[in-house]
Design an enzyme around this catalytic site. Structure first.
Site, PDB file in Angstrom:
ATOM      1  N   ARG A 167       0.924  -1.220  -0.051  1.00 38.44           N
ATOM      2  CA  ARG A 167      -0.076   0.129  -0.081  1.00 38.44           C
ATOM      3  C   ARG A 167       0.766   1.221  -0.071  1.00 38.44           C
ATOM      4  NH1 ARG A 167      -3.856  -0.414   4.940  1.00 38.44           N
ATOM      5  NH2 ARG A 167      -1.687  -1.226   5.748  1.00 38.44           N
ATOM      6  N   ASN A 173      -6.155  -2.797   1.976  1.00 40.23           N
ATOM      7  CA  ASN A 173      -6.117  -4.370   2.144  1.00 40.23           C
ATOM      8  C   ASN A 173      -7.549  -4.850   2.132  1.00 40.23           C
ATOM      9  OD1 ASN A 173      -3.565  -4.437   2.205  1.00 40.23           O
ATOM     10  ND2 ASN A 173      -3.076  -4.491   4.571  1.00 40.23           N
TER      11      ASN A 173
END
Length: 92
Positions: free
Chosen positions: A20, A38
């Site tokens: 990320r 996520n």
């Protein structure tokens, strides 16, 4: 000029490897807006909005990710772009 938006689902070893943060950094380098998060399934979802060429480059980069990642698949689909979207966020 933002002219395209794409939502992608990235699968493989993509959680716990700074995927990320990497996506956020890469999007900033390319001047893109959107978010990354996520998923419970272990995948990562990404929404990216921006210049067509920059989005294409970003989508290609999703296959690599950071060094510790091991991407098995990237599934992408077009989305309606949101002119109110600014920056690129990491969602929880």
């Amino acid at each position: 000029m933002r002219d395209i938006a794409v939502k992608s689902k990235v699968t493989g070893r993509v959680q716990g490897v700074a995927y990320r943060a990497w996506a956020q950094s890469r999007a900033a380098q390319l001047g893109l807006c959107g978010w990354v998060c996520n998923e419970i399934s272990g995948s990562v979802s990404v929404l990216v909005d921006g210049d067509r060429d920059a989005v294409a480059e970003f989508l290609s980069d999703l296959w690599e990710g950071p060094g510790a990642a091991s991407v098995l698949d990237v599934q992408s689909r077009p989305e309606l772009h949101n002119s109110a979207l600014t920056g690129f966020a990491i969602l929880q």
